[in-house]
Write a protein that holds these residues in place. Sequence first.
Motif, mmCIF file in Angstrom:
data_model
loop_
_atom_site.group_PDB
_atom_site.id
_atom_site.type_symbol
_atom_site.label_atom_id
_atom_site.label_comp_id
_atom_site.label_asym_id
_atom_site.label_seq_id
_atom_site.Cartn_x
_atom_site.Cartn_y
_atom_site.Cartn_z
ATOM 1 N N GLY A 6 -4.098 1.593 -3.715
ATOM 2 C CA GLY A 6 -4.943 0.425 -3.505
ATOM 3 C C GLY A 6 -5.640 -0.013 -4.768
ATOM 4 O O GLY A 6 -6.609 -0.771 -4.712
ATOM 5 N N GLN A 18 -3.739 -4.466 3.793
ATOM 6 C CA GLN A 18 -3.553 -3.179 3.146
ATOM 7 C C GLN A 18 -2.947 -2.267 4.209
ATOM 8 O O GLN A 18 -3.585 -1.935 5.214
ATOM 9 C CB GLN A 18 -4.882 -2.600 2.636
ATOM 10 C CG GLN A 18 -4.680 -1.303 1.871
ATOM 11 C CD GLN A 18 -5.954 -0.753 1.250
ATOM 12 O OE1 GLN A 18 -7.052 -1.204 1.564
ATOM 13 N NE2 GLN A 18 -5.810 0.218 0.367
ATOM 14 N N VAL A 66 -2.260 -3.798 -6.280
ATOM 15 C CA VAL A 66 -2.455 -4.841 -5.260
ATOM 16 C C VAL A 66 -1.856 -6.161 -5.739
ATOM 17 O O VAL A 66 -1.102 -6.827 -5.013
ATOM 18 C CB VAL A 66 -3.956 -5.017 -4.947
ATOM 19 C CG1 VAL A 66 -4.169 -6.202 -4.008
ATOM 20 C CG2 VAL A 66 -4.537 -3.749 -4.340
ATOM 21 N N ARG A 67 -2.182 -6.534 -6.944
ATOM 22 C CA ARG A 67 -1.708 -7.818 -7.490
ATOM 23 C C ARG A 67 -0.187 -7.825 -7.673
ATOM 24 O O ARG A 67 0.488 -8.788 -7.310
ATOM 25 C CB ARG A 67 -2.413 -8.100 -8.822
ATOM 26 C CG ARG A 67 -2.007 -9.402 -9.498
ATOM 27 C CD ARG A 67 -2.984 -9.787 -10.569
ATOM 28 N NE ARG A 67 -4.288 -10.105 -9.983
ATOM 29 C CZ ARG A 67 -4.617 -11.308 -9.532
ATOM 30 N NH1 ARG A 67 -3.751 -12.303 -9.590
ATOM 31 N NH2 ARG A 67 -5.816 -11.521 -9.021
ATOM 32 N N CYS A 93 1.575 -8.086 -4.327
ATOM 33 C CA CYS A 93 1.494 -9.429 -3.761
ATOM 34 C C CYS A 93 2.498 -10.359 -4.434
ATOM 35 O O CYS A 93 3.221 -11.104 -3.762
ATOM 36 C CB CYS A 93 0.080 -9.967 -3.896
ATOM 37 S SG CYS A 93 -0.132 -11.634 -3.225
ATOM 38 N N GLU A 141 -9.968 -7.173 -5.129
ATOM 39 C CA GLU A 141 -8.755 -7.759 -5.717
ATOM 40 C C GLU A 141 -8.069 -8.689 -4.719
ATOM 41 O O GLU A 141 -7.547 -9.747 -5.099
ATOM 42 C CB GLU A 141 -7.794 -6.661 -6.159
ATOM 43 C CG GLU A 141 -6.651 -7.154 -7.019
ATOM 44 C CD GLU A 141 -7.095 -7.720 -8.361
ATOM 45 O OE1 GLU A 141 -6.332 -8.519 -8.951
ATOM 46 O OE2 GLU A 141 -8.211 -7.360 -8.833
ATOM 47 N N MET A 142 -8.089 -8.320 -3.449
ATOM 48 C CA MET A 142 -7.520 -9.194 -2.420
ATOM 49 C C MET A 142 -8.313 -10.495 -2.326
ATOM 50 O O MET A 142 -7.746 -11.578 -2.120
ATOM 51 C CB MET A 142 -7.496 -8.466 -1.077
ATOM 52 C CG MET A 142 -6.590 -7.239 -1.067
ATOM 53 S SD MET A 142 -6.715 -6.267 0.450
ATOM 54 C CE MET A 142 -5.672 -7.239 1.544
ATOM 55 N N THR A 168 -10.364 -2.420 -3.750
ATOM 56 C CA THR A 168 -9.126 -3.004 -3.209
ATOM 57 C C THR A 168 -9.391 -4.368 -2.600
ATOM 58 O O THR A 168 -8.674 -5.342 -2.876
ATOM 59 C CB THR A 168 -8.520 -2.057 -2.156
ATOM 60 O OG1 THR A 168 -8.326 -0.763 -2.731
ATOM 61 C CG2 THR A 168 -7.191 -2.600 -1.663
ATOM 62 N N THR A 169 -10.427 -4.451 -1.780
ATOM 63 C CA THR A 169 -10.752 -5.720 -1.134
ATOM 64 C C THR A 169 -11.162 -6.769 -2.164
ATOM 65 O O THR A 169 -10.850 -7.962 -2.010
ATOM 66 C CB THR A 169 -11.881 -5.531 -0.099
ATOM 67 O OG1 THR A 169 -11.548 -4.443 0.770
ATOM 68 C CG2 THR A 169 -12.078 -6.791 0.731
ATOM 69 N N GLY A 212 0.782 -1.235 0.000
ATOM 70 C CA GLY A 212 0.000 0.000 0.000
ATOM 71 C C GLY A 212 0.805 1.271 0.000
ATOM 72 O O GLY A 212 0.301 2.325 -0.376
ATOM 73 N N TYR A 249 -2.533 -10.973 4.653
ATOM 74 C CA TYR A 249 -2.088 -9.892 3.771
ATOM 75 C C TYR A 249 -2.891 -8.647 4.089
ATOM 76 O O TYR A 249 -4.111 -8.606 3.904
ATOM 77 C CB TYR A 249 -2.280 -10.303 2.309
ATOM 78 C CG TYR A 249 -1.474 -9.492 1.320
ATOM 79 C CD1 TYR A 249 -0.148 -9.150 1.575
ATOM 80 C CD2 TYR A 249 -2.032 -9.089 0.107
ATOM 81 C CE1 TYR A 249 0.592 -8.430 0.651
ATOM 82 C CE2 TYR A 249 -1.294 -8.372 -0.832
ATOM 83 C CZ TYR A 249 0.023 -8.045 -0.553
ATOM 84 O OH TYR A 249 0.756 -7.333 -1.473
#
Length: 349
Positions: free
Chosen positions: A104, A130, A109-110, A113, A145-146, A142-143, A92, A128
Motif C-alpha cells: 500500500g 485497496q 498505489v500510483r 492505478c 495517495e488514492m 495509502t488513502t 494491493g 478503486y
Amino acid sequence: MAKIPSVGRLHLGSQGFQVSAQGLGCMGMSSGSYGTPPPEEEMIPLIRHAIISKGITFLDTSDVYGPFTNEVLVGKAIKGNREKVQLATKFGVSFADGKPDIRGDPGYVRAACEASLKRLDVDCIDLYYQHRIDTKVPIEVTTGEMKKLVEEGKIKYIGLSEASASTIRRAHAVHPITAVQLEWSLWTRDAEEEIIPTCRELGIGIVPYSPLGRGFLSSGAKLVENLKDNDFRKALPKFRAENLERNNVTFEKICEIASRKGCSPGQLALAWIHHQGNDVSPIPGTTKVKNLEENIGALSVKLTPKEMKEIENVVSTCGFFGDRYGEVFKNLTWMNSETPPLSSWKNAV
C-alpha cells in the motif's frame, strides 16, 4: 426491441455514486482460482448481456485476477458501453517477485492505478479499492495517495476491502470512503458485529463478495463433487469433509424455506443479502448466462420480517462450520487488517 428489465439502482456511500442493486463479480471469468477459466470469447458476450439486456452495470474486477487478464477482458467487454457501467477494480496484491505480497506504499498505489487504467483501456476508474490492507504502511498514507488520484481525475471514488473498523475510520478521515467490500452471506456473518455498523455510521456503502458462499448456497455439498482439481475451494475449511456434511444439513433447511417461497436456495440467500438494506450491492460471480439470470431473479424474491427471522434462526441453530480461510492463506494479510500509526511512517521517511 424488447424492454430492458430493470434491476433497480441504489446509492453506494454518501458521495452520490449510483450502481445497479446487484453487481457482477468477474473474477472467475479469467482467474484460475476456480479452475481453468472459460474462453474469453464466451465471457465478453456474458458481460455485455448483463449490461445491455439485464441492467447489471456494476462490474467488479482486480489487477490480481489472472493476474492482469481479467481487467483486459472487462475492458474489452465494456467497449462502446462505458457510460452505462460503474467500473470497480482493486490493487494491493503484488506478485512482483513470484510470491504474493500486500502493498500500500504510495509509489505502488500510483503505478498499480496507471497499469489498471491501461489494461481496462479507460480514462477513469469509478471505484478503486485497496484489495487487501498493507499492515506495514499506515492507512493514512495509502488513502492519501488514492486521494491524489481522485484529484487528478484518474479515479472517482475510494474503497477498501477486508479492512478493520478502526482502519476504515482512519481512512475515512483522510478522504470519504465510498464502499467497503467484504465477504458477507448466510454462512459468513462476522462483519455484522463491528464492520458493517461502522460503515453505516460513516455513510459507507457495502459490497458483499461471495454472497452465495462460494457457490455452496446454490448447490450444497454436491458442488464439491464437480470442483476441478485446481479449484482453491477444495482447500477451504468449510468445504472439507469434516465440515461439509454438517454444513449440508443447514443447506437442506434453507432449501425447505426456498421451496415454500417458490425460489431456488441461491435466490433465497441472495434475497437475504438484498434485504439487509438499500446501501448493499452484492456482486455474485458467474460464467454462465443461466446462473446470471437466476441471480437476477433474487431481486424479485420478497421476504417478510418473519421470513428473515426464520432464515436467520436456521443458520444460528444449525450453523455453518469451518473458518473462512484457515491455514491456506496464512502468509497473506486477509481479514480485518490494522496498520501502524501515521507517526511511524513519518519517522521512517
